[in-house]
Design an enzyme around this catalytic site. Structure first.
Site, PDB file in Angstrom:
ATOM      1  N   TYR A 144       0.714  -1.080   0.161  1.00 13.87           N
ATOM      2  CA  TYR A 144       0.034  -0.304  -0.421  1.00 13.87           C
ATOM      3  C   TYR A 144       0.967   1.656  -0.044  1.00 13.87           C
ATOM      4  O   TYR A 144       1.161   1.897  -0.894  1.00 13.87           O
ATOM      5  CB  TYR A 144      -1.130  -0.069   0.968  1.00 13.87           C
ATOM      6  N   GLU A 146       4.085   2.012  -0.197  1.00 15.74           N
ATOM      7  CA  GLU A 146       5.253   1.682  -1.642  1.00 15.74           C
ATOM      8  C   GLU A 146       3.965   1.791  -2.666  1.00 15.74           C
ATOM      9  O   GLU A 146       4.836   2.879  -3.632  1.00 15.74           O
ATOM     10  CB  GLU A 146       6.379   0.920  -1.835  1.00 15.74           C
ATOM     11  N   LYS A 148       1.408   3.415  -3.090  1.00 15.14           N
ATOM     12  CA  LYS A 148       0.653   4.784  -3.363  1.00 15.14           C
ATOM     13  C   LYS A 148       2.186   6.009  -3.438  1.00 15.14           C
ATOM     14  O   LYS A 148       1.747   6.907  -4.267  1.00 15.14           O
ATOM     15  CB  LYS A 148       0.610   5.248  -1.707  1.00 15.14           C
ATOM     16  N   GLY A 206      -1.801   0.680  23.791  1.00 13.96           N
ATOM     17  CA  GLY A 206      -2.963   1.754  23.339  1.00 13.96           C
ATOM     18  C   GLY A 206      -2.491   3.482  23.311  1.00 13.96           C
ATOM     19  O   GLY A 206      -3.158   4.689  22.881  1.00 13.96           O
ATOM     20  N   ARG A 210      -3.220   8.745  17.066  1.00 10.99           N
ATOM     21  CA  ARG A 210      -4.207   8.975  15.325  1.00 10.99           C
ATOM     22  C   ARG A 210      -4.630  10.313  15.294  1.00 10.99           C
ATOM     23  O   ARG A 210      -5.262  10.551  16.320  1.00 10.99           O
ATOM     24  CB  ARG A 210      -5.173   7.927  15.445  1.00 10.99           C
ATOM     25  N   ASP A 272       2.911  -0.990  12.610  1.00 12.14           N
ATOM     26  CA  ASP A 272       2.337   0.600  12.852  1.00 12.14           C
ATOM     27  C   ASP A 272       2.562   1.248  13.934  1.00 12.14           C
ATOM     28  O   ASP A 272       3.311   1.345  14.002  1.00 12.14           O
ATOM     29  CB  ASP A 272       1.047  -0.946  14.146  1.00 12.14           C
ATOM     30  N   PRO A 273       2.458   2.266  12.508  1.00 11.35           N
ATOM     31  CA  PRO A 273       2.969   3.980  12.845  1.00 11.35           C
ATOM     32  C   PRO A 273       2.199   4.391  14.474  1.00 11.35           C
ATOM     33  O   PRO A 273       1.357   4.363  15.122  1.00 11.35           O
ATOM     34  CB  PRO A 273       2.276   4.412  12.044  1.00 11.35           C
TER      35      PRO A 273
HETATM   36  N1  LIG Z   1     -10.546   6.345   4.562  1.00 10.29           N
HETATM   37  C1  LIG Z   1      -9.299   7.038   4.372  1.00 10.29           C
HETATM   38  O1  LIG Z   1      -8.998   7.310   5.686  1.00 10.29           O
HETATM   39  C2  LIG Z   1      -7.981   6.523   4.098  1.00 10.29           C
HETATM   40  C3  LIG Z   1      -6.762   7.410   4.108  1.00 10.29           C
HETATM   41  C4  LIG Z   1      -5.885   7.243   3.304  1.00 10.29           C
HETATM   42  C5  LIG Z   1      -6.044   6.648   2.000  1.00 10.29           C
HETATM   43  N2  LIG Z   1      -7.380   6.933   1.178  1.00 10.29           N
HETATM   44  C6  LIG Z   1      -7.557   6.456   0.229  1.00 10.29           C
HETATM   45  O2  LIG Z   1      -8.957   6.901  -0.511  1.00 10.29           O
HETATM   46  C7  LIG Z   1      -8.681   6.487  -1.067  1.00 10.29           C
HETATM   47  C8  LIG Z   1     -10.767   4.916  -1.556  1.00 10.29           C
HETATM   48  O3  LIG Z   1     -10.443   4.705   0.141  1.00 10.29           O
HETATM   49  P1  LIG Z   1     -11.968   4.380   1.072  1.00 10.29           P
HETATM   50  O4  LIG Z   1     -11.239   4.248   2.161  1.00 10.29           O
HETATM   51  O5  LIG Z   1     -13.122   4.794   0.533  1.00 10.29           O
HETATM   52  O6  LIG Z   1     -11.369   2.762   0.846  1.00 10.29           O
HETATM   53  P2  LIG Z   1     -12.116   1.755   0.041  1.00 10.29           P
HETATM   54  O7  LIG Z   1     -12.373   0.205   0.447  1.00 10.29           O
HETATM   55  O8  LIG Z   1     -13.926   1.827   0.625  1.00 10.29           O
HETATM   56  O9  LIG Z   1     -13.293   2.233  -1.086  1.00 10.29           O
HETATM   57  C9  LIG Z   1     -11.689   1.948  -2.703  1.00 10.29           C
HETATM   58  C10 LIG Z   1     -12.935   1.691  -3.355  1.00 10.29           C
HETATM   59  O10 LIG Z   1     -12.077   1.104  -4.242  1.00 10.29           O
HETATM   60  C11 LIG Z   1     -12.366   0.555  -5.191  1.00 10.29           C
HETATM   61  N3  LIG Z   1     -11.181  -0.553  -5.775  1.00 10.29           N
HETATM   62  C12 LIG Z   1      -9.719  -1.116  -5.344  1.00 10.29           C
HETATM   63  N4  LIG Z   1     -10.036  -1.631  -6.124  1.00 10.29           N
HETATM   64  C13 LIG Z   1      -9.854  -1.287  -7.675  1.00 10.29           C
HETATM   65  C14 LIG Z   1      -9.869  -1.879  -8.674  1.00 10.29           C
HETATM   66  N5  LIG Z   1      -8.490  -2.422  -9.186  1.00 10.29           N
HETATM   67  N6  LIG Z   1     -10.656  -1.485  -9.902  1.00 10.29           N
HETATM   68  C15 LIG Z   1     -11.445  -0.674 -10.023  1.00 10.29           C
HETATM   69  N7  LIG Z   1     -12.158  -0.320  -8.278  1.00 10.29           N
HETATM   70  C16 LIG Z   1     -11.310  -0.442  -7.321  1.00 10.29           C
HETATM   71  C17 LIG Z   1     -13.443  -0.140  -3.781  1.00 10.29           C
HETATM   72  O11 LIG Z   1     -14.283  -1.698  -4.573  1.00 10.29           O
HETATM   73  C18 LIG Z   1     -13.762   0.213  -3.809  1.00 10.29           C
HETATM   74  O12 LIG Z   1     -14.900   0.968  -4.058  1.00 10.29           O
HETATM   75  C19 LIG Z   1      -8.178   5.333  -1.464  1.00 10.29           C
HETATM   76  O13 LIG Z   1      -7.548   5.005  -3.009  1.00 10.29           O
HETATM   77  C20 LIG Z   1      -7.781   5.048  -0.075  1.00 10.29           C
HETATM   78  O14 LIG Z   1      -6.011   5.302   0.209  1.00 10.29           O
HETATM   79  C21 LIG Z   1      -8.500   6.670   2.071  1.00 10.29           C
END
Ligand SMILES: NC(=O)c1ccc[n+]([C@@H]2O[C@H](COP(=O)([O-])OP(=O)(O)OC[C@H]3O[C@@H](n4cnc5c(N)ncnc54)[C@H](O)[C@@H]3O)[C@@H](O)[C@H]2O)c1
Length: 317
Positions: A144, A146, A148, A206, A210, A272-273
């Protein structure tokens, strides 16, 4: 909008439609669900395509091409990306490359959803965008973190080499309605345990911290970043700088749920950070953004959501 059926993607779809935009949402439903798109599914300005965006993209809109591409598809929790590390790397690396290709062909702006995980287990605290991070490239989170970082590097290279309008948002922990109940993240875990009258599971002592941003605040920040005419910086942190230990979160959640605080401690997962907190000066100065929703208020709304989707887990008092 890739990842349209996910937690953040579906809120973004709702917001963009209510702003009067036409939206094509793409998702392979690996962690998302159609239920998240219930409010938008029949909207005349919305098209949903079930597809894997790691594979080459075919434009499916009934208009010429997008003005804005938001690449949000990716499993986002350690449990989810731990199930499919290679798929996670593909969607963040190849998905970003396909996004850049479409942005270039259509002359569209590209917003790439990156993460505070790009900072790894940070040696600098709090984390400004200028911090390069402390990431284990072969650890269990590497697929994840790397990928990103690769996505960020790819988008930045495309900005430099071919002049696309690319923007990167480093999202810090966000919570709220439509999170999956079983994604292993601390807020859904605590909410469900509290609603079931079970003890809250705390990993490690704990004492790790975050910062938690409520989803409506995050969506406002993302939309401002996506719609800003020009930006002096390519990478912007969006998150809530309020910092809580996991023990403090357990205490507050119990109070909000109206249950006595009971916890059990489990072993801390690897890598875990220990601390996370965004510096949000850029978001403030460039987008005029700052979070508004207090933790208690956001937790109340999140508990209400989990109560509504898991009615069998009603409060025991
Ligand atoms: N929620 C958070 O706190 C958070 C924090 C940091 C970054 N993000 C980033 O935000 C974005 C959304 O996160 P989220 O929390 O909504 O997660 P989520 O898992 O609810 O949503 C991700 C969506 O992407 C879809 N998906 C995954 N792989 C796919 C693929 N190969 N093709 C098409 N669709 C695909 C999944 O089905 C899902 O609907 C992600 O990129 C995540 O890395 C979220």
């Amino acid at each position: 909008m890739t990842g349209a059926a996910g937690f953040l993607g579906s809120h973004l779809v709702d917001r963009l439609l209510s702003d009067g935009e036409r939206v094509v949402g793409i998702d392979n439903l690996v962690t998302g669900s159609r239920a998240n798109l219930e409010a938008s599914a029949n909207h005349p300005n919305f098209t949903f395509v079930e597809a894997d965006v790691s594979l080459p993209w075919t434009w499916a809109g009934d208009f010429d091409g997008p003005a804005l591409i938001m690449h949000f598809a990716s499993p986002a929790s350690p449990v989810d990306y731990g199930r499919d590390p290679l798929g996670t790397m593909a969607v963040n690396a190849l998905g970003a490359m396909h996004g850049v290709e479409l942005a270039r062909a259509a002359g569209a702006r590209l917003v790439f959803a990156s993460t505070s995980e790009a900072y790894g287990d940070p040696l600098e605290h709090p984390q400004p965008e200028t911090y390069w991070g402390n990431v284990n490239p072969i650890g269990v989170r590497a697929c994840y973190d790397e990928s990103k970082r690769y996505g960020e590097a790819y988008v930045t290279s495309a900005i430099r080499q071919v002049g696309i309008d690319g923007r990167i948002i480093r999202i810090f922990n966000t919570y709220g309605p439509r999170m999956q109940p079983d994604d292993g993240r601390v807020i859904p875990n605590f909410c469900l345990a509290a609603l079931r009258g079970e003890p809250l599971t705390v990993y490690g002592s704990g004492a790790q911290t975050r910062s938690f941003c409520y989803v409506s605040d995050l969506i406002e920040g993302i939309v401002r970043l996506a719609k800003a005419d020009s930006l002096a910086e390519t990478v912007i942190n969006i998150g809530n700088p309020g910092e809580f230990t996991i023990n403090e979160l357990a205490q507050i959640l119990s109070e909000v749920a109206g249950v006595p605080l009971r916890t059990v401690n489990c072993e801390l997962p690897p890598d875990d950070p220990t601390r996370r907190r965004p510096v949000i000066r850029r978001a403030h100065d460039l987008l005029g953004w700052e979070p508004k929703v207090q933790l208690r208020e956001g937790l109340m709304a999140t508990l209400d959501y989990f109560r509504s989707v898991q009615p069998q887990t009603s409060l025991t008092h």
